[in-house]
Design a protein around this motif. Sequence first.
Motif, short mmCIF file in Angstrom:
data_model
loop_
_atom_site.label_atom_id
_atom_site.label_comp_id
_atom_site.label_asym_id
_atom_site.label_seq_id
_atom_site.Cartn_x
_atom_site.Cartn_y
_atom_site.Cartn_z
N ALA A 25 0.87 -1.02 0.22
CA ALA A 25 -0.04 -0.26 -0.23
C ALA A 25 1.29 1.74 -0.19
CB ALA A 25 -0.97 -0.11 1.72
N ARG A 26 2.02 1.28 0.42
CA ARG A 26 2.93 2.59 0.77
C ARG A 26 4.04 2.41 -0.71
NH1 ARG A 26 6.30 2.85 5.65
NH2 ARG A 26 7.12 4.86 4.36
N LYS A 27 4.22 1.07 -1.34
CA LYS A 27 5.15 0.77 -1.91
C LYS A 27 4.91 1.24 -3.57
CE LYS A 27 8.58 -2.31 -3.95
NZ LYS A 27 8.67 -3.98 -4.12
N TYR A 28 3.04 1.32 -3.49
CA TYR A 28 2.57 1.51 -4.96
C TYR A 28 2.11 2.59 -4.70
CZ TYR A 28 4.99 -2.55 -6.08
OH TYR A 28 6.14 -3.56 -6.92
N ARG A 29 2.16 3.73 -3.91
CA ARG A 29 0.79 4.35 -3.69
C ARG A 29 1.23 5.20 -4.80
NH1 ARG A 29 1.42 8.06 1.34
NH2 ARG A 29 -0.37 6.93 2.55
N PRO A 30 0.24 6.16 -5.84
CA PRO A 30 0.74 6.42 -6.41
C PRO A 30 1.27 8.22 -6.94
CG PRO A 30 -1.58 7.56 -5.93
CD PRO A 30 -0.85 6.08 -4.94
N GLN A 31 2.15 7.95 -8.29
CA GLN A 31 3.16 8.94 -7.74
C GLN A 31 3.08 10.19 -8.87
OE1 GLN A 31 5.41 8.81 -5.32
NE2 GLN A 31 4.68 7.75 -4.74
N PRO A 223 -6.47 -14.65 -12.13
CA PRO A 223 -7.35 -13.74 -11.88
C PRO A 223 -8.23 -13.97 -11.17
CG PRO A 223 -6.65 -14.88 -14.51
CD PRO A 223 -6.64 -15.43 -13.19
N GLU A 224 -8.95 -15.35 -11.47
CA GLU A 224 -9.90 -15.07 -10.42
C GLU A 224 -9.97 -14.73 -8.51
OE1 GLU A 224 -13.57 -18.24 -8.57
OE2 GLU A 224 -11.74 -19.28 -9.53
N ALA A 225 -8.19 -15.02 -7.58
CA ALA A 225 -8.26 -15.07 -7.13
C ALA A 225 -7.88 -13.05 -6.73
CB ALA A 225 -6.52 -15.14 -7.24
N LEU A 226 -7.38 -12.80 -8.14
CA LEU A 226 -7.57 -11.18 -7.82
C LEU A 226 -8.67 -10.59 -7.80
CD1 LEU A 226 -4.49 -10.21 -9.69
CD2 LEU A 226 -4.84 -10.34 -7.64
N MET A 227 -9.58 -10.84 -8.40
CA MET A 227 -10.98 -10.55 -8.82
C MET A 227 -11.90 -10.73 -7.21
SD MET A 227 -13.24 -9.18 -9.58
CE MET A 227 -13.12 -8.82 -11.25
N LEU A 228 -10.99 -12.11 -6.41
CA LEU A 228 -11.91 -11.98 -4.52
C LEU A 228 -11.24 -10.57 -3.85
CD1 LEU A 228 -11.51 -15.49 -4.56
CD2 LEU A 228 -13.42 -14.47 -4.72
N VAL A 229 -10.22 -10.67 -4.46
CA VAL A 229 -9.10 -9.12 -2.85
C VAL A 229 -9.83 -7.80 -3.56
CG1 VAL A 229 -7.37 -8.61 -3.00
CG2 VAL A 229 -7.57 -10.53 -3.65
N ALA A 230 -10.25 -8.12 -5.44
CA ALA A 230 -10.82 -6.62 -5.75
C ALA A 230 -12.15 -6.53 -4.62
CB ALA A 230 -10.67 -6.24 -7.03
N ARG A 231 -13.16 -7.61 -4.91
CA ARG A 231 -14.72 -7.65 -4.28
C ARG A 231 -14.06 -7.24 -2.90
NH1 ARG A 231 -17.23 -12.79 -7.61
NH2 ARG A 231 -17.29 -11.26 -9.18
N ALA A 232 -13.65 -7.88 -2.24
CA ALA A 232 -13.32 -7.26 -0.79
C ALA A 232 -12.58 -6.54 0.06
CB ALA A 232 -12.36 -8.67 -0.23
N ALA A 233 -12.18 -5.82 -1.10
CA ALA A 233 -11.88 -4.19 -0.74
C ALA A 233 -12.14 -2.93 -1.11
CB ALA A 233 -10.28 -4.15 -2.14
N GLU A 234 -13.69 -3.36 -1.62
CA GLU A 234 -14.74 -2.59 -1.40
C GLU A 234 -14.74 -0.98 -2.43
OE1 GLU A 234 -16.52 -2.76 2.40
OE2 GLU A 234 -18.06 -4.61 1.83
N GLY A 235 -13.85 -1.63 -3.24
CA GLY A 235 -13.50 -0.23 -3.29
C GLY A 235 -12.23 1.27 -3.06
N SER A 236 -11.62 0.00 -2.32
CA SER A 236 -10.87 1.01 -1.70
C SER A 236 -9.20 0.01 -2.50
CB SER A 236 -10.80 0.84 0.17
OG SER A 236 -9.60 1.13 -0.03
N ALA A 237 -8.26 1.05 -2.64
CA ALA A 237 -7.29 0.33 -3.16
C ALA A 237 -6.29 0.36 -2.02
CB ALA A 237 -6.78 1.60 -3.82
N ARG A 238 -6.22 1.00 -0.90
CA ARG A 238 -4.96 1.18 0.00
C ARG A 238 -6.11 -0.41 0.40
NH1 ARG A 238 -5.60 4.79 3.33
NH2 ARG A 238 -7.48 4.37 4.24
N ASP A 239 -7.17 -0.86 0.64
CA ASP A 239 -6.87 -1.94 1.68
C ASP A 239 -7.01 -3.17 0.85
OD1 ASP A 239 -8.13 -0.52 3.58
OD2 ASP A 239 -10.66 -0.45 3.19
#
Length: 553
Positions: A25-31, A223-239
Amino acid sequence: MSDDSFLGLEEPPQPQKPEAYRVLARKYRPQTFSELIGQDAMVTTLGNAIRRDRLAHAFLLTGVRGVGKTSTARLIAKALNCIGPDGQGGPTIDPCGVCEPCRAIAEGRHIDVIEMDAASHTGIDDVREIIEASRYSAVSARYKIYIIDEVHMLSKAAFNGLLKTLEEPPAHVKFLFATTEVNKVPVTVLSRCQRFDLRRIPADKLAAHFARVCDAEGVEAEPEALMLVARAAEGSARDGLSILDQAIAHAGIEGDMVRAEAVRAMLGLSDRGAIRDLFGLLLAGDAPGALNALRGQYDLGVDPQAVLRTLLETVHATTLIKLGTEANPAQSVEEVKALERWAAGLSFPMLHRLWQLILRGHDEVARAVLPIEAAEMALLRVVHASQLPDPGDLARQIASGSISVNVTGAPAAPPAAGEAPAASAAPEGAVAGLPRDLAELAEFLETNRRYQLAEQVRHLLRPIRFEGTEVEFSSSRPLPQDFVRELSAALREITGINWKLLTGSDTGGQTLREREADLANAERDAVLRSPLVAAAMQAFPDAELLGWSKTGT
């Protein structure tokens, strides 16, 4: 050779310390603004403002956690203070990232970009320091910028102290506020800021971003694993990046692939294939099979509430497919086929019924002392409802006569005292066109725009005798002082006849409103006795018959 070396006293070489691990979350903070995902509208507005030199003196960034509020504030600070690689540049939406201001802001060491956490600096004294310091010009930057995170945490006195400076700040000062609870920011502050609402990041964009992060980290992920992570994040990149960090660690230190099954187990999510099977059992009315499937998920550590939430997602996805919307690209081929099959076989009323039943079960499980037992009872309710015929089909069968319905109609109310039956002729001596009872009197007054008198007749008068232009009545409660005089004057003005209005001592009949309420209640009881409605009320004990209140009005 030195003496120290000769004597063996020279300090031995020290091993180089490994660089401390930085979380994703810190390493890939947008620059740059191009790395800020999901906020295109805001970037476009900012870019236009910078190019036209129409910069606000204060910006308010609001949105849910992890969508990039603080990162955006730092990017704005870089954009306003960038001088370009040659040192001659001006404000730009594409800061170079290599000049000294850009690098210093990115590393959090620029003397003219001050970040303050309002959660730990809430008082007027903290704001007073900002006000005093804002009078002095920037040391080395184009603008002195104050970034205040979670600004809603400031005290009322602190907000009040900031107002004047915020409204008329020095030309070299910019304020950037970030908050997750914009409703707690005073309106006086909101009106002095240019507001940007950062949106939740769509799951597909998050999944694509996580795929790029995995490539950069040299990690393989399904890809399905990444989609599960994306859904669990509920719109938050940091989460999402925090969950991805955990998933990579969960995959093991041998460079194993991040698999969907492992992510699902890590997050305690229900297997979507198992949920599809459970949904099919519910539609088939297989109560034992549905309960066994639920217990199987529960034994694997899946929260019963998560099972019901996934069932809700399934009902929603089926409804969208039935509406003709395109399938979600993140869904597997098997899931899409199942949704299309259910969409073809289920009607919209049935889908709405399933949604309400499962949603009610979800809420019950959230509050239940025994969650798994509450979930089982909710599923049994769904099974029972799935076996009931569709109300629309029943209505069509009743209309066609294939099902006979014996509905006992509402009994006709007897005429109230002093009122003529509906089919009776006018009393002898009555003038044609004049009202013959209280109901006609109220309508007569309404027709002639005496609305208040008409409502008083309906609500207050109990009829005793109505003969021509002579009316005797009692009242359900004390009459207004001038009611009889005003009613008599109105009738004389409209008809040209003197009416004789008498207040009697008898109880009299029901008021018009009371009669209407009794008729409505009788109709309601008749409807409730119909087989169709009785079956629906049995299936849904908490259902209510809309269109009637308890009094029938």
